[in-house]
Design an enzyme around this catalytic site. Structure first.
Site, short mmCIF file in Angstrom:
data_model
loop_
_atom_site.label_atom_id
_atom_site.label_comp_id
_atom_site.label_asym_id
_atom_site.label_seq_id
_atom_site.Cartn_x
_atom_site.Cartn_y
_atom_site.Cartn_z
N SER A 14 48.50 37.18 38.59
CA SER A 14 47.70 37.13 38.10
C SER A 14 48.06 36.00 36.51
O SER A 14 48.99 37.03 35.97
CB SER A 14 45.82 37.49 37.59
OG SER A 14 45.22 36.94 37.01
N TYR A 24 42.91 45.34 34.05
CA TYR A 24 43.16 43.16 35.36
C TYR A 24 44.33 43.47 35.23
O TYR A 24 45.23 43.12 35.87
CB TYR A 24 41.58 42.95 35.70
CG TYR A 24 42.46 41.14 36.83
CD1 TYR A 24 41.85 41.76 37.99
CD2 TYR A 24 42.53 39.78 36.13
CE1 TYR A 24 42.30 40.43 38.41
CE2 TYR A 24 42.74 39.45 37.34
CZ TYR A 24 42.66 39.71 38.28
OH TYR A 24 42.46 38.74 39.73
N LYS A 80 48.01 43.37 37.01
CA LYS A 80 48.19 42.23 37.64
C LYS A 80 50.10 41.68 37.00
O LYS A 80 50.55 41.45 37.55
CB LYS A 80 47.53 40.87 36.66
CG LYS A 80 46.28 41.07 37.83
CD LYS A 80 47.08 41.27 39.93
CE LYS A 80 45.03 41.08 40.97
NZ LYS A 80 45.26 41.07 41.88
#
Length: 294
Positions: free
Chosen positions: A150, A163, A167
């Site tokens: 991401s 997150y 990622k």
């Protein structure tokens, strides 16, 4: 013939959003697909029959699919996904690690559990599923693995330390697995997607509607990148950004730097810091063409 005719594909988190689109596009090109989805919320709570609905959709179109509702964050559950592929279709050729959850908060307010839960699903879950499939691919000298990264990890995003960490870790995992799999024709790549999904719609301040995505944010437009990374002529150790039908690549660059040798001190480095940090003549780093390090 399609590159995917008869191939056995695992897509995790395929009950909706990006995963569903990936699965449908593989299936319509002749692949046999394992639809994994616990069916929980974007925060990882609960369960449902989302996977069954996608299987029905594929079968109604004449394709072959089977549902698996295990959690990728559980090693035994992850292994069961690969077992279902082998028991139903005889093997596994492609693994698309797409499952994920969000627990967004600023780092100051984030609990350790909220940090760990996101890593458990994204990083450990991708590792568990890939680890279970790896020996099969290695033995048959053919395999394709997609890890979902991401821009939140590659470039950063407020409120997503958990997150973003998971990622960005995908790129490190990709680089190593691409090197280790090269001799057995296992190619490993990362996807950095942009689309309107349940997950992106849940981000604070988002105006996206996952049920009615604007044309430029339709998750269907991301999947071509995934199929390309799993094709016969796929690259390896590549990160592809895909959103709204636009596809691009990001890559690590390194500069020449400066050498202070055995006389290096803080003061000497400070004197040449501008040169050491200068990226104006930096070159891309290709992990597959580097000499193996001990």
């Amino acid at each position: 013939m399609s590159d995917f005719d008869g191939k056995v594909v695992i897509v995790t988190g395929a009950g909706g959003g990006l995963g569903r689109c990936h699965a449908l596009q593989f299936a319509e090109r002749g692949a046999k697909v394992v639809i994994n989805d616990l069916g929980g919320s974007v925060h990882g709570a609960g369960a449902s029959d989302m996977a069954d609905l996608v299987v029905e959709e594929i079968k109604a179109a004449g394709g072959a699919a089977v549902a698996n509702k295990a959690s990728v964050s559980d090693p035994a559950g992850a292994a069961s996904i690969v077992e279902d592929a082998v028991n139903t279709f005889g093997t596994v050729d492609i693994v698309v690690n797409n499952a994920g959850i969000l627990r967004d908060k600023s780092f100051k307010n984030m609990t350790q559990d909220e940090f760990d839960l996101v890593l458990d699903v994204h990083l450990r879950g991708s590792t568990y599923v890939t680890k279970a499939a790896w020996p099969i691919m290695y033995e048959k000298n053919w395999g394709r693995v997609v890890l979902t990264s991401s821009t939140s990890g590659i470039f950063g995003n407020f409120g997503q330390a958990n997150y973003g960490a998971a990622k960005m870790a995908m790129l490190g995992l990709m680089n190593v697995l691409a090197i280790e799999g090269a001799s057995h024709n296992i190619r490993v790549n990362c996807l950095a997607p942009g689309a309107a999904t349940r997950m992106t719609a849940s981000v604070p301040g988002s105006t996206l509607d996952a049920d009615n995505p604007p044309p430029e944010m339709d998750p269907w437009l991301v999947s071509p990148a995934v199929l390309y990374m799993c094709s016969e002529n796929a690259p390896s150790a590549v990160t592809i950004h895909a959103a709204g039908g636009r596809f691009s690549r990001s890559q690590t660059f390194t500069n020449q730097g400066v050498s202070l040798g055995t006389e290096a001190t803080f003061e000497k480095l400070a004197d040449v810091a501008d040169q050491a940090m200068d990226m104006s003549s930096a070159n891309p780093l290709d992990p597959l063409n580097r000499k193996r390090r001990g």
